[in-house]
Design a protein around this motif. Sequence first.
Motif, PDB file in Angstrom:
ATOM      1  N   PRO A  89       0.848  -1.198   0.000  1.00  0.00           N
ATOM      2  CA  PRO A  89       0.000   0.000   0.000  1.00  0.00           C
ATOM      3  C   PRO A  89       0.884   1.249   0.000  1.00  0.00           C
ATOM      4  CG  PRO A  89      -0.721  -1.559   1.676  1.00  0.00           C
ATOM      5  CD  PRO A  89       0.608  -2.035   1.172  1.00  0.00           C
ATOM      6  N   LEU A  90       0.461   2.278  -0.741  1.00  0.00           N
ATOM      7  CA  LEU A  90       1.271   3.486  -0.881  1.00  0.00           C
ATOM      8  C   LEU A  90       0.405   4.737  -0.851  1.00  0.00           C
ATOM      9  CD1 LEU A  90       3.519   2.229  -3.813  1.00  0.00           C
ATOM     10  CD2 LEU A  90       4.285   2.627  -1.463  1.00  0.00           C
ATOM     11  N   THR A  91       1.015   5.843  -0.449  1.00  0.00           N
ATOM     12  CA  THR A  91       0.346   7.144  -0.502  1.00  0.00           C
ATOM     13  C   THR A  91       0.487   7.718  -1.906  1.00  0.00           C
ATOM     14  OG1 THR A  91       2.354   8.316   0.118  1.00  0.00           O
ATOM     15  CG2 THR A  91       0.902   7.601   1.926  1.00  0.00           C
ATOM     16  N   VAL A  92      -0.266   8.775  -2.185  1.00  0.00           N
ATOM     17  CA  VAL A  92      -0.165   9.436  -3.489  1.00  0.00           C
ATOM     18  C   VAL A  92       1.255   9.931  -3.712  1.00  0.00           C
ATOM     19  CG1 VAL A  92      -0.927  11.401  -4.878  1.00  0.00           C
ATOM     20  CG2 VAL A  92      -2.604  10.058  -3.630  1.00  0.00           C
ATOM     21  N   SER A  93       1.853  10.540  -2.693  1.00  0.00           N
ATOM     22  CA  SER A  93       3.210  11.069  -2.871  1.00  0.00           C
ATOM     23  C   SER A  93       4.212   9.949  -3.175  1.00  0.00           C
ATOM     24  CB  SER A  93       3.652  11.894  -1.668  1.00  0.00           C
ATOM     25  OG  SER A  93       3.621  11.130  -0.494  1.00  0.00           O
ATOM     26  N   ALA A  94       4.061   8.801  -2.538  1.00  0.00           N
ATOM     27  CA  ALA A  94       4.938   7.668  -2.835  1.00  0.00           C
ATOM     28  C   ALA A  94       4.697   7.148  -4.252  1.00  0.00           C
ATOM     29  CB  ALA A  94       4.724   6.548  -1.819  1.00  0.00           C
ATOM     30  N   LEU A  95       3.425   7.123  -4.675  1.00  0.00           N
ATOM     31  CA  LEU A  95       3.113   6.697  -6.041  1.00  0.00           C
ATOM     32  C   LEU A  95       3.693   7.673  -7.064  1.00  0.00           C
ATOM     33  CD1 LEU A  95      -0.524   5.447  -5.493  1.00  0.00           C
ATOM     34  CD2 LEU A  95       1.397   4.053  -6.288  1.00  0.00           C
ATOM     35  N   VAL A  96       3.645   8.968  -6.761  1.00  0.00           N
ATOM     36  CA  VAL A  96       4.238   9.979  -7.649  1.00  0.00           C
ATOM     37  C   VAL A  96       5.738   9.737  -7.768  1.00  0.00           C
ATOM     38  CG1 VAL A  96       4.797  12.446  -7.843  1.00  0.00           C
ATOM     39  CG2 VAL A  96       2.461  11.736  -7.297  1.00  0.00           C
ATOM     40  N   ASP A  97       6.411   9.561  -6.624  1.00  0.00           N
ATOM     41  CA  ASP A  97       7.866   9.335  -6.620  1.00  0.00           C
ATOM     42  C   ASP A  97       8.251   8.087  -7.398  1.00  0.00           C
ATOM     43  OD1 ASP A  97       8.222  11.581  -5.049  1.00  0.00           O
ATOM     44  OD2 ASP A  97       8.414  10.450  -3.165  1.00  0.00           O
ATOM     45  N   ARG A  98       7.519   7.008  -7.181  1.00  0.00           N
ATOM     46  CA  ARG A  98       7.900   5.719  -7.784  1.00  0.00           C
ATOM     47  C   ARG A  98       7.465   5.566  -9.230  1.00  0.00           C
ATOM     48  NH1 ARG A  98       7.170   1.664  -2.607  1.00  0.00           N
ATOM     49  NH2 ARG A  98       8.305   3.027  -1.191  1.00  0.00           N
ATOM     50  N   SER A  99       6.392   6.243  -9.608  1.00  0.00           N
ATOM     51  CA  SER A  99       5.884   6.086 -10.978  1.00  0.00           C
ATOM     52  C   SER A  99       6.466   7.110 -11.943  1.00  0.00           C
ATOM     53  CB  SER A  99       4.360   6.201 -10.998  1.00  0.00           C
ATOM     54  OG  SER A  99       3.962   7.545 -10.718  1.00  0.00           O
ATOM     55  N   GLY A 100       6.891   8.265 -11.404  1.00  0.00           N
ATOM     56  CA  GLY A 100       7.363   9.337 -12.277  1.00  0.00           C
ATOM     57  C   GLY A 100       6.236  10.145 -12.887  1.00  0.00           C
ATOM     58  N   LEU A 101       5.000   9.847 -12.506  1.00  0.00           N
ATOM     59  CA  LEU A 101       3.841  10.588 -12.995  1.00  0.00           C
ATOM     60  C   LEU A 101       3.612  11.808 -12.112  1.00  0.00           C
ATOM     61  CD1 LEU A 101       1.416   7.551 -13.490  1.00  0.00           C
ATOM     62  CD2 LEU A 101       2.653   8.780 -15.295  1.00  0.00           C
ATOM     63  N   SER A 102       2.934  12.802 -12.642  1.00  0.00           N
ATOM     64  CA  SER A 102       2.613  13.986 -11.855  1.00  0.00           C
ATOM     65  C   SER A 102       1.539  13.641 -10.819  1.00  0.00           C
ATOM     66  CB  SER A 102       2.116  15.114 -12.758  1.00  0.00           C
ATOM     67  OG  SER A 102       0.845  14.779 -13.294  1.00  0.00           O
ATOM     68  N   GLN A 103       1.468  14.448  -9.770  1.00  0.00           N
ATOM     69  CA  GLN A 103       0.469  14.220  -8.726  1.00  0.00           C
ATOM     70  C   GLN A 103      -0.954  14.283  -9.270  1.00  0.00           C
ATOM     71  OE1 GLN A 103      -1.702  16.684  -7.062  1.00  0.00           O
ATOM     72  NE2 GLN A 103      -2.585  14.931  -5.988  1.00  0.00           N
ATOM     73  N   PRO A 104      -1.292  15.299 -10.113  1.00  0.00           N
ATOM     74  CA  PRO A 104      -2.658  15.316 -10.648  1.00  0.00           C
ATOM     75  C   PRO A 104      -2.990  14.077 -11.487  1.00  0.00           C
ATOM     76  CG  PRO A 104      -1.619  17.461 -10.934  1.00  0.00           C
ATOM     77  CD  PRO A 104      -0.549  16.507 -10.489  1.00  0.00           C
ATOM     78  N   LEU A 105      -2.002  13.588 -12.237  1.00  0.00           N
ATOM     79  CA  LEU A 105      -2.240  12.407 -13.067  1.00  0.00           C
ATOM     80  C   LEU A 105      -2.423  11.158 -12.205  1.00  0.00           C
ATOM     81  CD1 LEU A 105      -2.594  11.738 -16.008  1.00  0.00           C
ATOM     82  CD2 LEU A 105      -0.138  11.368 -16.181  1.00  0.00           C
ATOM     83  N   VAL A 106      -1.608  11.005 -11.166  1.00  0.00           N
ATOM     84  CA  VAL A 106      -1.760   9.865 -10.257  1.00  0.00           C
ATOM     85  C   VAL A 106      -3.144   9.907  -9.611  1.00  0.00           C
ATOM     86  CG1 VAL A 106      -0.981   8.870  -8.061  1.00  0.00           C
ATOM     87  CG2 VAL A 106       0.696   9.497  -9.809  1.00  0.00           C
ATOM     88  N   SER A 107      -3.547  11.085  -9.147  1.00  0.00           N
ATOM     89  CA  SER A 107      -4.862  11.218  -8.510  1.00  0.00           C
ATOM     90  C   SER A 107      -5.987  10.876  -9.485  1.00  0.00           C
ATOM     91  CB  SER A 107      -5.045  12.637  -7.973  1.00  0.00           C
ATOM     92  OG  SER A 107      -4.144  12.867  -6.917  1.00  0.00           O
ATOM     93  N   GLN A 108      -5.864  11.325 -10.717  1.00  0.00           N
ATOM     94  CA  GLN A 108      -6.887  11.028 -11.734  1.00  0.00           C
ATOM     95  C   GLN A 108      -6.977   9.520 -11.977  1.00  0.00           C
ATOM     96  OE1 GLN A 108      -6.159  12.946 -15.489  1.00  0.00           O
ATOM     97  NE2 GLN A 108      -7.652  11.694 -16.559  1.00  0.00           N
ATOM     98  N   HIS A 109      -5.841   8.860 -12.124  1.00  0.00           N
ATOM     99  CA  HIS A 109      -5.846   7.410 -12.365  1.00  0.00           C
ATOM    100  C   HIS A 109      -6.367   6.648 -11.150  1.00  0.00           C
ATOM    101  CE1 HIS A 109      -4.216   7.513 -16.336  1.00  0.00           C
ATOM    102  NE2 HIS A 109      -3.080   8.063 -15.951  1.00  0.00           N
ATOM    103  N   LEU A 110      -6.029   7.112  -9.958  1.00  0.00           N
ATOM    104  CA  LEU A 110      -6.554   6.460  -8.755  1.00  0.00           C
ATOM    105  C   LEU A 110      -8.071   6.590  -8.681  1.00  0.00           C
ATOM    106  CD1 LEU A 110      -3.861   7.446  -6.113  1.00  0.00           C
ATOM    107  CD2 LEU A 110      -4.338   5.145  -6.988  1.00  0.00           C
ATOM    108  N   ARG A 111      -8.613   7.734  -9.096  1.00  0.00           N
ATOM    109  CA  ARG A 111     -10.080   7.898  -9.132  1.00  0.00           C
ATOM    110  C   ARG A 111     -10.708   6.868 -10.061  1.00  0.00           C
ATOM    111  NH1 ARG A 111      -8.951  13.249  -8.601  1.00  0.00           N
ATOM    112  NH2 ARG A 111      -8.904  13.657 -10.827  1.00  0.00           N
TER     113      ARG A 111
END
Length: 102
Positions: free
Chosen positions: A33-55
């Motif tokens: 399990p990961l936070t948005v910030s960890a997903l941003v760091d590990r994926s290289g995607l922007s925070q808004p894009l990670v949030s959109q995909h998580l939605r």
Amino acid sequence: MDKIAGLDEAAELFKALGSESRLALVWLLSREPLTVSALVDRSGLSQPLVSQHLRTLRAAGLVSSEREGKEVRYSLADQHVAHVVLDAIAHVQEPTDQGNEE
């Protein structure tokens, strides 16, 4: 042909997974399990894009979230999704047998 039970739902699952970025997020969440910030760091995607995909993944019932203080930790709702994604990745990485085409 008789309608196959669950076919519509399976098609929706593949639609939700039909993005390289969402597949990457599912792959990352299959590990822990990961936070948005960890997903941003590990994926290289922007925070808004990670949030959109998580939605999108949450709407499809593939990802769940749990608040921990000020942060939200995301995890896979079901390990079957991890198996689908990991099996698909393994499948495309298998060497093809070009010599046996007829």
